[in-house]
Design an enzyme around this catalytic site. Structure first.
Site, PDB file in Angstrom:
ATOM      1  NE  ARG A  45      -2.588   0.713   3.434  1.00 10.39           N
ATOM      2  CZ  ARG A  45      -1.942   1.581   4.193  1.00 10.39           C
ATOM      3  NH1 ARG A  45      -1.749   2.825   3.762  1.00 10.39           N
ATOM      4  NH2 ARG A  45      -1.463   1.237   5.377  1.00 10.39           N
ATOM      5  CE1 TYR A  99     -15.778   2.924 -18.763  1.00 10.90           C
ATOM      6  CE2 TYR A  99     -15.493   3.760 -16.549  1.00 10.90           C
ATOM      7  CZ  TYR A  99     -15.729   2.713 -17.399  1.00 10.90           C
ATOM      8  OH  TYR A  99     -15.933   1.459 -16.903  1.00 10.90           O
ATOM      9  CG  ASP A 170      -9.559   8.046 -19.549  1.00  8.20           C
ATOM     10  OD1 ASP A 170      -8.819   7.257 -20.170  1.00  8.20           O
ATOM     11  OD2 ASP A 170     -10.527   7.666 -18.866  1.00  8.20           O
ATOM     12  CE  LYS A 195     -11.889  -0.906 -19.816  1.00  5.24           C
ATOM     13  NZ  LYS A 195     -12.307   0.483 -19.701  1.00  5.24           N
TER      14      LYS A 195
HETATM   15  C1  LIG Z   1     -12.806   1.234 -18.655  1.00  3.12           C
HETATM   16  C2  LIG Z   1     -12.481   2.668 -18.624  1.00  3.12           C
HETATM   17  C3  LIG Z   1     -12.259   3.351 -17.417  1.00  3.12           C
HETATM   18  C4  LIG Z   1     -12.405   2.664 -16.056  1.00  3.12           C
HETATM   19  O1  LIG Z   1     -11.485   1.653 -15.887  1.00  3.12           O
HETATM   20  P1  LIG Z   1     -11.729   0.367 -14.913  1.00  3.12           P
HETATM   21  O2  LIG Z   1     -10.451  -0.369 -15.033  1.00  3.12           O
HETATM   22  O3  LIG Z   1     -12.934  -0.352 -15.428  1.00  3.12           O
HETATM   23  O4  LIG Z   1     -11.973   0.904 -13.544  1.00  3.12           O
HETATM   24  C5  LIG Z   1     -11.919   4.679 -17.478  1.00  3.12           C
HETATM   25  N1  LIG Z   1     -11.823   5.337 -18.656  1.00  3.12           N
HETATM   26  C6  LIG Z   1     -12.048   4.720 -19.827  1.00  3.12           C
HETATM   27  C7  LIG Z   1     -11.936   5.505 -21.100  1.00  3.12           C
HETATM   28  C8  LIG Z   1     -12.379   3.376 -19.863  1.00  3.12           C
HETATM   29  O5  LIG Z   1     -12.623   2.775 -21.032  1.00  3.12           O
END
Ligand SMILES: *Cc1c(COP(=O)(O)O)cnc(C)c1O
Length: 393
Positions: A45, A99, A170, A195
């Protein structure tokens, strides 16, 4: 690791420890580490165990970042970063196509925390125009979900430079292979590593990278909130990132071929892919991205059943996530954007006929054949049902 190496080399070699015995790192599962000294105490942590550090180094190298943190999910990264910079009375600007999880974080938590916010259209002018005297953060997501709108990042940087705001991007959809916002002057980059970075639909994590002075306050919050990642997941991520460049390059090529195929098909009304000349964000994408990515979306013609189309696919799986080696599709109106009222969805351009596709690394020929057959079947079944109802009239 030298930042001048190309992405394919960085993907394979970044994060490697020069003193390691083998060519890959060992998995250090300890949650109790021997006392080192006053300064250095290793603890999961504290986000500083050997396996965590390797993944952080890999992502920092690929994004050209000074420092970073990895978390147990993309949302842990996003919520920790946002709440590190925003205090009661502060204001934040978000683009409206964002998102879904980030949107519900804002809508369901920010009022209670006393944080003000505005949503602006998906372009740099609108984001800049929404800045108020108490704005601390301008947050963009480019390309955006699901219509792949593109925000001009150098313009956003120029328009926010004289203000006391932190710009956050993002970068999940682009991946560090196709776009490096920090190099364009953006302050903070966030990834849902679930992803493209993970890339095999088998793990969940998130990352934040920035200059050290901005990671420091996020780190202090991260220790409190505790969204750290375990060594076994870190090891899988380390392994995944070695093939990031070759996966994403293949996904870029496949997506362009599929977008071109769909754009020429009579059953498709519209295709959204930043790599197509027809896409409104094409010129901006071409100037700030080195590849157009593996995400695209398209509108099925009015007379086609979206349900029948999905059922008719054999290779491409209807599935929620994205960015993995296998191609998947979703209908955003029935999945990610289902909670929104129908009128708002229509206003945002998310009709019930809109299909979002995450293009994998399979053969583009096979993917195109699968789409072709499913479109034919969906078109025929519509015609059959019309004849059928005609008989009974
Ligand atoms: C999936 C996603 C998130 C969130 O991610 P998690 O790993 O599901 O918490 C944030 N931004 C975008 C663009 C995403 O596709």
């Amino acid at each position: 690791m030298k930042y001048e190496y190309e992405k394919a080399t960085l993907s394979v070699h970044a994060g490697k420890k020069p003193d390691s015995l083998g060519v890959v790192s060992s998995i250090e599962t300890s949650s109790a580490f021997h006392y080192i000294d006053e300064e250095t105490q290793l603890y999961p942590r504290y986000f500083n165990t050997p396996n965590q550090q390797i993944v952080i180094d890999q992502i920092c190298c690929l994004e050209g970042a000074e420092a970073g943190l990895i978390f147990g999910s993309g949302m842990a990264a996003i919520s920790t970063a946002l709440t590190s910079f925003l205090s009661p009375g502060d204001h934040a600007v978000f683009q409206e196509a964002i998102y879904g999880g980030t949107q519900s974080l804002i809508l369901e938590e920010f009022d209670r925390l006393g944080i003000k916010y505005s949503f602006a259209a998906c372009n740099s002018d609108a984001l800049i125009a929404a800045i108020q005297p108490n704005t601390r953060i301008v947050y963009a997501e480019t390309p955006a979900n699901p219509l792949l709108q593109v925000v001009d990042l150098p313009k956003l940087v120029a328009g926010t430079k004289s203000r006391d705001v932190i710009t956050i991007v993002d970068n999940t959809f682009a991946s560090p292979i196709n776009q490096n916002p920090l190099k364009l002057g953006i302050d903070v980059v966030i990834h849902s590593g679930t992803k493209y970075l993970g890339g095999h639909s088998d793990l969940s994590f998130g990352a934040v990278v920035a200059r050290q002075a901005l990671i420091d306050p996020i780190y202090r919050k991260a220790i409190h909130y505790g969204g750290n990642l375990n060594a076994l997941s870190c090891y899988l991520i380390e392994r995944s990132i070695k093939t990031l460049a070759i996966r994403v390059n293949q996904q870029n090529q496949n997506a362009l071929r599929i977008a071109e195929f769909l754009a020429g098909h009579s059953c498709i009304d519209q295709v959204f892919y930043p790599g197509l000349d027809s896409h409104p964000g094409h010129m901006i994408a071409a100037s700030q991205m080195t590849g157009f990515g593996g995400m695209l979306s398209f509108c099925l013609a009015e007379n086609l059943s979206a349900k029948r189309f999905l059922e008719s696919l054999e290779l491409i799986a209807p599935a929620m996530s994205l960015g993995a080696v296998e191609s998947t599709v979703t209908i955003p109106a029935f999945t990610s954007h289902k909670p929104l009222p129908q009128e708002l969805r229509e206003e945002l351009g998310i009709s019930n006929q809109l299909v979002r596709m995450s293009v994998g690394v399979e053969s583009a020929n096979d993917l195109i054949d699968d789409l072709k057959h499913a479109l034919t079947r969906a078109a025929n079944s519509k015609r059959e049902s019309r004849t059928f109802s005609g008989v009974h009239q």
